[in-house]
Write an enzyme that holds these catalytic residues in place. Sequence first.
Site: not given
Ligand code: UDP
Length: 312
Positions: A146, A175, A188, A192, A273
């Site tokens: 990506y 985000n 995330v 959630f 991450d």
């Molecule tokens: N994350 C989490 N639980 C989840 C999905 C994501 O704790 O079920 C965390 C992930 O490790 C990251 C943040 O939330 O640190 C944002 O993740 P996301 O996949 O939304 O997008 P990113 O900003 O990493 O592209």
Amino acid sequence: MPRILITGGAGFLGSHLCDRFIKEGYQVIAMDNLLTGNKENLAHLFPLPEFEYYHHDITKFVHVPGNLDYILHFASPASPIDYLKMPIQTLKVGALGTHNLLGLAKEKKARILVASTSEVYGDPLIHPQPEEYWGNVNPVGPRGVYDEAKRFLEAITMAYHNYHDVETRIIRIFNTYGSRMRTDDGRVLPAFFSQAIRGEGLTVFGDGSQSRSFCYVDDLVEGIYRLLLSDYHLPVNIGNPDEITIIDFAKEVLALVNNPDAHIIHKDLPVDDPKIRQPDISKAKEILGWEPTVTRAEGLRRTYEYFKEVVK
Ligand code: UDP
């Protein structure tokens, strides 16, 4: 009536952009191959005469009959889970897809705005991230497909600007959240909300000390609209600088949904991450007069209304 092509038009951001440009009086063509998009997001626009939908994979030659004034290039998987599942498609849409659309923009003498991402900064060593920062990206890690596709997207867009005089705009999106995110896209916020509504464990990756800064979709769309109509061709960050750790974010969702069965569980932190992320939006403020107006509390309330309807 100006005519605009929106790729990824059936996706989360693409469909909100279709709504906005219809509202502004444009003729809108949404293009999508429905790899991660969903036509339901556009169902309310199909009856309108000023709206058209083309099912097409933009990694193949893109043909649009008639004139075009603007192109918004928003086609790509954008969730880490999605692009891990579809690494080749992600690279192709960022590289070949962007090339095809720049060629179309040149042919039609259309202005094109391409969607880049805060992922070009990788796991950043500078905080918050200004546009001048070149980033800290692992090209061979799982997110490389990506991150490097989007870095290529920026490079080829600049090349078309410099060598073919195409009018280009580059947005770096941080985000973003709101209605029409797929409940199962693994990001995330949908994760959630879905887990809290179902009374399951909220899957916090690692100890949750990593941070993100979440922007409500209406604010983002306003930023895109202003950038498209501006005369600035270098990348501009659009995002909400209000930063929060993922563990605190989980607690906010728990408090809002208020389901006694929901709770926090921990899972392994994904490879590479990013530990921190916050946009420096000085440029957007100065050039576009833009800054976010929707607080996280308000944005989450609105988004909860959507997830309440769609989470089964
Ligand atoms: N994350 C989490 N639980 C989840 C999905 C994501 O704790 O079920 C965390 C992930 O490790 C990251 C943040 O939330 O640190 C944002 O993740 P996301 O996949 O939304 O997008 P990113 O900003 O990493 O592209």
